[in-house]
Write a protein that holds these residues in place. Structure first.
Motif, mmCIF file in Angstrom:
data_model
loop_
_atom_site.group_PDB
_atom_site.id
_atom_site.type_symbol
_atom_site.label_atom_id
_atom_site.label_comp_id
_atom_site.label_asym_id
_atom_site.label_seq_id
_atom_site.Cartn_x
_atom_site.Cartn_y
_atom_site.Cartn_z
ATOM 1 N N THR A 168 7.557 33.819 64.566
ATOM 2 C CA THR A 168 8.336 34.882 65.313
ATOM 3 C C THR A 168 7.950 36.194 64.817
ATOM 4 O O THR A 168 7.662 36.407 63.553
ATOM 5 C CB THR A 168 9.549 34.807 65.079
ATOM 6 N N THR A 169 8.234 37.246 65.549
ATOM 7 C CA THR A 169 8.083 38.450 65.153
ATOM 8 C C THR A 169 9.401 39.579 65.155
ATOM 9 O O THR A 169 10.252 39.049 66.387
ATOM 10 C CB THR A 169 7.077 39.445 66.372
ATOM 11 N N ILE A 170 9.846 40.037 64.216
ATOM 12 C CA ILE A 170 10.918 40.773 63.869
ATOM 13 C C ILE A 170 10.692 42.291 63.857
ATOM 14 O O ILE A 170 9.739 42.712 63.155
ATOM 15 C CB ILE A 170 11.729 40.426 62.691
ATOM 16 N N GLU A 171 11.485 42.993 64.466
ATOM 17 C CA GLU A 171 11.407 44.575 64.243
ATOM 18 C C GLU A 171 12.486 44.928 63.363
ATOM 19 O O GLU A 171 13.674 44.673 63.634
ATOM 20 C CB GLU A 171 11.383 45.425 65.581
ATOM 21 N N ASN A 223 17.838 51.857 51.514
ATOM 22 C CA ASN A 223 17.481 50.803 50.634
ATOM 23 C C ASN A 223 16.627 49.811 51.498
ATOM 24 O O ASN A 223 16.935 48.813 51.866
ATOM 25 C CB ASN A 223 18.467 49.768 49.967
ATOM 26 N N ARG A 224 15.074 50.244 51.831
ATOM 27 C CA ARG A 224 14.113 49.403 52.567
ATOM 28 C C ARG A 224 13.799 48.361 51.796
ATOM 29 O O ARG A 224 12.712 48.409 51.003
ATOM 30 C CB ARG A 224 13.218 50.507 53.219
ATOM 31 N N ALA A 267 11.755 50.439 62.365
ATOM 32 C CA ALA A 267 10.626 50.244 63.301
ATOM 33 C C ALA A 267 9.316 49.233 62.659
ATOM 34 O O ALA A 267 8.240 49.225 63.368
ATOM 35 C CB ALA A 267 10.149 51.290 64.159
ATOM 36 N N SER A 268 9.531 49.121 61.499
ATOM 37 C CA SER A 268 8.500 48.266 60.737
ATOM 38 C C SER A 268 8.613 46.854 61.452
ATOM 39 O O SER A 268 9.656 46.316 61.655
ATOM 40 C CB SER A 268 8.855 48.112 59.234
ATOM 41 N N LYS A 312 5.546 54.234 57.954
ATOM 42 C CA LYS A 312 5.816 55.292 56.793
ATOM 43 C C LYS A 312 7.039 55.811 56.311
ATOM 44 O O LYS A 312 7.890 55.976 57.743
ATOM 45 C CB LYS A 312 4.687 56.361 56.932
ATOM 46 N N GLY A 313 7.472 55.770 55.066
ATOM 47 C CA GLY A 313 8.688 56.492 55.081
ATOM 48 C C GLY A 313 9.038 56.356 53.309
ATOM 49 O O GLY A 313 8.251 56.274 52.664
#
Length: 303
Positions: A109-112, A137-138, A116-117, A152-153
């Motif tokens: 599965t794909t999660i955003e 807190n990424r 937006a990563s 990027k961030g």
């Protein structure tokens, strides 16, 4: 009967035996019971004797003098419990914004993520992160395997039981299954901290932790092959290959004399069990039989 009705009747001690049994089978029952049990720690002095909230509202609107009769301690605890439970539920739904995504055997599965990563999750894998706290807190917890395309961030952390991967903006793959830990960087750079080791990987670098030893080499690929439904391996114990095949096809592999610690380099497809078995059996000089019970018997060719 819905949960709210059961809860109200429970607080009022009007549940029938059948309703009590249904209430006790709710997932939230231990939570409610714990709150009521701990509500006994509240201290009360003089409380007005009111039968329920409707009577309380009516008396407040009439502004009558409070009666002198004291409410029983049982009702004090029950009313306090209503406020405690209400506050706890409000806090839970407002502030508990943890997100957990889990895949099953043979599922991807794909999660955003909130920034937006993008995360592509391989079979039998799981990620968990805080949606509300993501801005500051990424970070997320990973069990299994996933490919990351990071926006990027600020610092982005992937936390696994075997180590933490820190990046700024990049594409990379992380596999953490049992004792197996592998990180491949496809773009940008990542810092991997695992046990006593800290390594910075550049694009094309592959790190693997095996039996307490760290190995860093190159990958020939520009992206993870499993996203294209191919599992590939470079010098890994054959047992890992067998377990990944079970994970992708939901089969049980019975081994007879198979050298599971022998190192394997190669791969298999995800869309044909027979082709996949042929791809791993031939290099290892093995035979295989697919049974009617969704099992695979894997044997050495001497047997």
């Amino acid at each position: 009967m819905d949960k709210n009705t059961l809860l109200e009747k429970w607080l009022n001690e009007t549940l029938s035996d059948a309703e009590m049994k249904a209430f006790q089978e709710l997932d939230d029952y231990p939570f409610y019971k714990d709150i009521v049990d701990h509500a006994s720690s509240f201290k009360a002095s003089s409380f007005s004797g009111v039968a329920d909230f409707d009577v309380l509202k009516e008396r407040l609107s009439q502004k009558t003098a409070p009666p002198t009769k004291l409410i029983s301690s049982t009702w004090i605890m029950r009313i306090a419990s209503v406020f405690v439970i209400g506050f706890a539920l409000f806090y839970f739904f407002l502030f508990n914004t943890d997100v957990r995504v889990e895949t099953l055997i043979g599922q991807k599965t794909t999660i955003e993520l909130p920034d937006a990563s993008v995360v592509v999750l391989n079979a039998s894998s799981e990620i968990e992160y805080s949606k509300k706290g993501w801005v500051n807190n990424r970070s997320l917890n990973l069990s299994g395997e996933a490919f990351f395309d990071v926006t990027k961030g600020t610092t982005f952390d992937v936390i696994t039981p075997s180590g933490t991967i820190t990046v700024l903006g990049t594409e990379f793959n992380v596999k953490q299954r049992g004792a197996a830990f592998e990180v491949v960087c496809y773009e940008g750079s990542v810092r991997v901290a695992t046990g006593p080791y800290t390594e910075v990987l550049k694009a094309g670098d592959r790190l693997r932790l095996s039996n307490g030893k760290l190995y860093v080499n190159k990958t020939p690929y520009r992206n993870p092959q499993w996203i294209g439904n191919i599992s590939d391996f470079q010098q890994v114990p054959f047992l890992e290959v067998i377990e990944e095949l079970e994970r992708q096809y939901q089969v049980k592999i019975i081994r007879k004399g198979v050298p599971v610690e022998a190192l394997f380099t190669g791969g298999f497809v995800h869309d044909s069990l027979e082709n996949a078995l042929q791809s791993i059996a031939e290099p290892m000089d093995l035979n295989f039989v697919i049974t009617d019970t969704n099992e695979v018997i894997l044997t050495t060719r001497e047997n």
